[in-house]
Design a protein around this motif. Structure first.
Motif, PDB file in Angstrom:
ATOM      1  N   ASP A   1      69.747 -71.782 106.422  1.00 26.20           N
ATOM      2  CA  ASP A   1      68.902 -71.518 105.453  1.00 26.20           C
ATOM      3  C   ASP A   1      68.624 -69.902 105.973  1.00 26.20           C
ATOM      4  OD1 ASP A   1      69.664 -73.772 103.872  1.00 26.20           O
ATOM      5  OD2 ASP A   1      67.511 -74.799 104.642  1.00 26.20           O
ATOM      6  N   MET A   2      68.454 -69.191 107.035  1.00 27.42           N
ATOM      7  CA  MET A   2      68.229 -68.262 107.635  1.00 27.42           C
ATOM      8  C   MET A   2      68.950 -67.114 106.503  1.00 27.42           C
ATOM      9  SD  MET A   2      67.628 -69.054 111.672  1.00 27.42           S
ATOM     10  CE  MET A   2      66.969 -66.759 112.102  1.00 27.42           C
ATOM     11  N   SER A   3      68.134 -66.023 106.250  1.00 30.31           N
ATOM     12  CA  SER A   3      68.638 -64.817 105.532  1.00 30.31           C
ATOM     13  C   SER A   3      68.275 -63.575 106.515  1.00 30.31           C
ATOM     14  CB  SER A   3      68.079 -64.456 104.225  1.00 30.31           C
ATOM     15  OG  SER A   3      66.562 -64.530 104.094  1.00 30.31           O
TER      16      SER A   3
ATOM     17  N   SER B   1      78.439 -65.875 114.295  1.00 26.92           N
ATOM     18  CA  SER B   1      79.371 -66.385 113.608  1.00 26.92           C
ATOM     19  C   SER B   1      78.714 -67.293 111.813  1.00 26.92           C
ATOM     20  CB  SER B   1      80.357 -67.864 113.929  1.00 26.92           C
ATOM     21  OG  SER B   1      81.050 -67.896 112.326  1.00 26.92           O
ATOM     22  N   ARG B   2      77.108 -67.882 112.652  1.00 27.48           N
ATOM     23  CA  ARG B   2      76.127 -68.273 112.082  1.00 27.48           C
ATOM     24  C   ARG B   2      75.827 -66.887 110.932  1.00 27.48           C
ATOM     25  NH1 ARG B   2      75.272 -72.945 115.559  1.00 27.48           N
ATOM     26  NH2 ARG B   2      76.416 -74.663 113.990  1.00 27.48           N
ATOM     27  N   PHE B   3      75.356 -66.175 111.965  1.00 30.06           N
ATOM     28  CA  PHE B   3      74.210 -64.847 111.789  1.00 30.06           C
ATOM     29  C   PHE B   3      74.727 -63.786 110.490  1.00 30.06           C
ATOM     30  CE2 PHE B   3      72.575 -60.998 111.282  1.00 30.06           C
ATOM     31  CZ  PHE B   3      71.249 -61.011 112.078  1.00 30.06           C
ATOM     32  N   LEU B   4      76.742 -63.832 110.169  1.00 26.84           N
ATOM     33  CA  LEU B   4      77.405 -63.605 109.307  1.00 26.84           C
ATOM     34  C   LEU B   4      77.469 -64.309 108.189  1.00 26.84           C
ATOM     35  CD1 LEU B   4      80.206 -62.464 112.052  1.00 26.84           C
ATOM     36  CD2 LEU B   4      78.426 -60.131 110.490  1.00 26.84           C
ATOM     37  N   PHE B   5      77.937 -65.672 107.918  1.00 29.27           N
ATOM     38  CA  PHE B   5      77.964 -66.254 107.352  1.00 29.27           C
ATOM     39  C   PHE B   5      76.396 -66.434 106.243  1.00 29.27           C
ATOM     40  CE2 PHE B   5      81.295 -68.656 109.470  1.00 29.27           C
ATOM     41  CZ  PHE B   5      81.883 -68.753 108.123  1.00 29.27           C
ATOM     42  N   ASN B   6      75.527 -66.508 106.960  1.00 23.34           N
ATOM     43  CA  ASN B   6      74.273 -66.583 106.080  1.00 23.34           C
ATOM     44  C   ASN B   6      74.120 -64.809 105.711  1.00 23.34           C
ATOM     45  OD1 ASN B   6      72.024 -68.824 106.528  1.00 23.34           O
ATOM     46  ND2 ASN B   6      73.237 -68.236 108.738  1.00 23.34           N
TER      47      ASN B   6
END
Length: 836
Positions: free
Chosen positions: A419-421, A453-458
């Motif tokens: 849920d991070m942005s 990868s998760r960073f970019l999705f967020n």
């Protein structure tokens, strides 16, 4: 009092002698260029001086030019300067707020809109733009509020009416969407209004009404007739399948204006869909010579060349487009995607970063996130000395503890808060703190890549919270990692936010539940998506996608009557939909109604001659009925119509292989790889052929080449191991497959073949242990239960068979273990090649 008087005099001199009462003071910080709001009055003379306006106009146009060249920071700086010089310049306020929103700085954009709306409460353009920002952010109620305010000020503005109508259309309120357009179109008839009204009819399946609406628009909107003609051409081609009429309309548009780039783009689109490649190229070449606001035509042209396998040509087209439109981030994104496919990772990252620096865009973040995830397996393989040895031609042996190598490289341990942005600065800081080229261990590298990868999705979700493909790709990442609850949560967020491309979310939920063997839940998810769309009478591509997926699910689960019912209902709505026609053909074929099946196979191909899968499935169906010549003719026609579709060549090769024509099979596999060099299954099929023919060294070479190009395809590792086993290199065979299990710890087929090797060479305890671990790691892989049961049957272990039976019923919801296996004396190992 004297001090106050002096301050007022000083303000009078600086402000060039004019007074306006404002509620907010605009201060430009020359270093950060931030807007600061304070409760104050700026004293100026009531008589406006015109001397400053030429400089504001000049600065404004310079800012727009910078935006076209991709210099967002320079444009931002100049627009803030415009506001400092003249706080009454509403156009600069609007441009600045839009720029901040496009850069993903939504809070700053809202702040600017709020301040400017306070100064210009009757400015409908500010309200319209503010509504668009909120709409794209998923705040439909706020968007409706701002647009409604604007309509109260000017109730016949066609652009605001169109935005509000589109919002109502998206929420399924078609009656209100139509009413809004009908109210305005009487007084301000415009081409976009007629086109939008036609689209509402089209989505609801009222195709004749859609056509009548566009025809009426042609008689009314003479100045904007080309837009309507192009929409009518699209309707004729896509809905009525009347290609001749569609091309006549395109020719009519060219006669009206042969320098209109949109006409050439529309013509190219039709030519591409009808496989007229050279005509499409000519139209796009002509479009590239005409004035345009963006490089969309270059993107289309590059996609065409990529589909034809002309990779370097596609890159050259994108380079030319980027030079012509340096401020178009989508050209850079497309270019980066191609570089990623070619495994030129550093170049791809550079292009993705340049794209989002021009304008943060959710699809770019998705493409970059997928790239970083794929790099995990490639890096683990390429950096590991053991893997370099394993896929080389060396005949050395290295001692490894076989069973100790069966360790789960379980990436779910790196799960982070989904849920991070983040912001662009956060990304730049991340890349600085954790450089991409840093030499990590394999496990640390995987952790870092997954974080990125998760960073970019967020970041993609922050940029566009309603962009459906972000939820789809992000959820699929978590699903591949075995984080099923995380995947469900991500998909649910997309549905809750009413994201775009909602069919992909329902489809992804269906696949997730199928992977978990929750067939009822999968069916329920797909049916819910269909019911939602039908409840608003929506007949767009979303519905066809869901119906096709549900019908296919029923075929795979043997519910043929249900599949027939679904495809019948779907074809009433989409009578010429190639994929749905193919689904009905398969249903008839499974029901042993072969003539009806052939009729629908033919309809599917006639509807779309470039539908490669339809050619392939029909050919395979004929082959299964031993109609080899008919199948061969279908394969040949298919590759003629779809030369860049590697799987079509591969399937033809497999048929020739089974028919005993080995040389033809080799030729077809070679053609498949030439047309589709990253198609792992082609290497797999060719390597299997050579393994079958006893050419074990050649088989190993093909598998090794495939691994180097497609390291994330576990079957290639399996074949490499089998080839080594056939060459008598048992230790090496074990090393290859045990190493593959470090990369693919949840791939049941690897455990199956590994256990078979151990069983064949008498290490029964190891075989049983490997089978048990495999079932634990991949509990829904049915062949693993069957192979394990064969071994236990040969050993006469009733208790072990009972345990397998119980686990199969629990995990597969079927009685996969057959106790008659006691009578089955088939050799376990010889079945492995056929099961590959």
């Amino acid at each position: 009092k004297s001090l106050v008087f002096l301050i007022l005099i000083f303000s009078f001199i600086i402000s060039n002698s004019y007074i306006i009462k404002l509620n907010d003071k605009v201060i430009l910080n020359q270093y950060k260029y931030k807007l600061i709001s304070t409760e104050a009055f700026v004293s100026r003379q009531s008589k406006t001086s015109k001397s400053i306006y030429p400089s504001v106009i000049e600065l404004y146009h310079k800012a727009q030019d910078m935006l076209r060249k991709g210099d967002s920071f320079g444009a931002e700086k100049l627009l803030y300067r415009c506001i400092e010089i003249n706080p009454e310049d509403s156009r600069s306020w609007l441009a600045l707020a839009r720029l901040e929103a496009s850069l993903g700085r939504l809070d700053e954009a809202r702040r600017l809109f709020s301040i400017s709306h306070g100064h210009f409460p009757s400015n409908i353009y500010l309200l319209h733009a503010w509504g668009i920002v909120e709409y794209k952010s998923g705040n439909s109620d706020l968007a409706r509020e701002y647009w409604s305010k604007a309509i109260d000020i000017n109730k016949y503005n066609p652009y605001i009416c169109l935005s509000l109508s589109n919002l109502e259309k998206k929420t399924g309120n078609y009656a209100e969407a139509k009413a809004l357009i009908d109210r305005v179109i009487k007084y301000r008839p415009t081409a976009p209004l007629f086109i939008s009204l036609s689209e509402i009819h089209r989505v609801q399946g009222n195709f004749e009404a859609a056509k009548a609406c566009l025809t009426q628009g042609l008689n009314v909107c003479l100045e904007d007739s080309i837009q309507i003609i192009l929409s009518l051409a699209s309707l004729e081609e896509e809905v009525f399948k009347n290609i001749d009429e569609s091309m006549k309309l395109i020719q009519r548009a060219l006669e009206l204006d042969n320098s209109n780039i949109h006409v050439y783009i529309a013509k190219a689109s039709i030519e591409i869909r009808n496989n007229n490649i050279q005509a499409a190229r000519e139209s796009l070449a002509k479009a590239s010579e005409l004035p345009a606001s963006d490089g969309k035509h270059f993107t289309m042209w590059s996609t065409l060349e990529m589909d034809l396998g002309n990779v370097e040509t596609a890159i050259e087209i994108l380079k030319k487009g980027s030079e012509s439109f340096p401020g178009d981030p989508f050209l850079l994104q497309r270019w980066g995607t191609i570089e990623a496919k070619l495994s030129r990772i550093s170049k791809a990252r550079e292009l993705f970063l340049r794209s989002i620096q021009i304008r943060p865009h959710a699809p770019t973040f998705v493409a970059w996130a997928i790239l970083e995830e794929k790099e995990i397996e490639k890096r683990i393989i390429s950096d590991d000395e053991e893997s370099k040895y394993l896929i080389s031609d060396s005949q050395q042996t290295i001692e490894t503890d076989i069973l100790n190598n069966i360790k789960s490289f379980d990436l779910t341990v790196f799960e982070e808060n989904t849920d991070m942005s983040y912001s662009l600065k956060d990304l730049q800081k991340f890349l600085k703190d954790f450089p991409i080229n840093t030499n990590f261990s394999s496990k640390m590298f995987a952790k870092r890549q997954l974080s990125l990868s998760r960073f970019l999705f967020n970041m993609g979700l922050r940029t566009d919270p309603q962009h459906g493909p972000v939820y789809h790709a992000y959820g699929n990442l978590e699903m591949r990692l075995g984080n099923y609850s995380g995947a469900r949560n991500i998909f649910k967020q997309g549905l809750d936010r009413n994201c775009t491309d909602i069919a992909s979310i329902y489809h992804a939920i269906g696949l997730l539940e199928m992977k978990c063997n929750n067939i009822l839940d999968a069916r329920a998810a797909l049916e819910k998506g269909i019911d939602i769309l039908l409840s608003v009478n929506s007949h767009d591509a979303t519905l066809s996608f869901l119906l096709h997926t549900l019908g296919t699910l029923e075929i795979h689960n043997g519910r043929l009557n249900e599949a027939y019912s679904i495809f019948s209902k779907a074809l009433k709505i989409y009578p010429k939909h190639s994929q749905l026609l193919l689904g009905m053909a398969l249903t008839y074929f499974k029901l042993f109604k072969y003539e009806e099946a052939r009729d629908y196979f033919k309809k599917s191909i006639e509807s779309d001659p470039t539908h490669a899968h339809a050619w392939q499935v029909w050919a395979i169906a004929e082959k299964s009925l031993t109609n080899i010549e008919a199948a061969r003719e279908l394969f040949n026609k298919g590759t003629l119509n779809c030369p860049s579709h590697g799987p079509l060549w591969q399937a033809h090769g497999l048929m020739e292989f089974e028919a005993g024509d080995i040389n033809s099979a080799r030729y077809l596999f070679e053609e498949s790889i030439r047309h589709c060099p990253m198609h792992a299954q082609s290497y797999q099929a060719w390597a299997c052929l050579e393994l079958n023919q006893g050419n074990f060294i050649r088989s190993k070479q093909l598998a090794s080449t495939g691994i180097k190009r497609c390291p994330n395809h576990p079957a290639l590792w399996t074949i490499a191991s089998l080839a080594e086993e056939k060459l008598g290199n048992i230790t090496r065979a074990r090393q290859i497959i045990s190493f593959a299990l470090k990369i693919f710890p949840k791939h049941g087929a690897l455990y199956k073949v590994f256990g078979e090797i151990e069983a064949k060479y008498g290490t029964i305890a190891n075989a049983r242990k490997i089978f048990r671990i495999g079932i634990q790691m991949d509990p829904t892989y049915a062949p693993l239960y069957q192979t394990s049961a064969l071994l236990e049957a040969r050993l006469g272990d009733l208790e072990a068979l009972s345990v397998l039976h119980k686990k199969a019923k629990e995990n597969l919801k079927v009685n996969i273990v057959n106790y008659d296996l006691f009578q089955n004396e088939e050799d376990i190992f010889d079945k492995s090649l056929s099961l590959l």
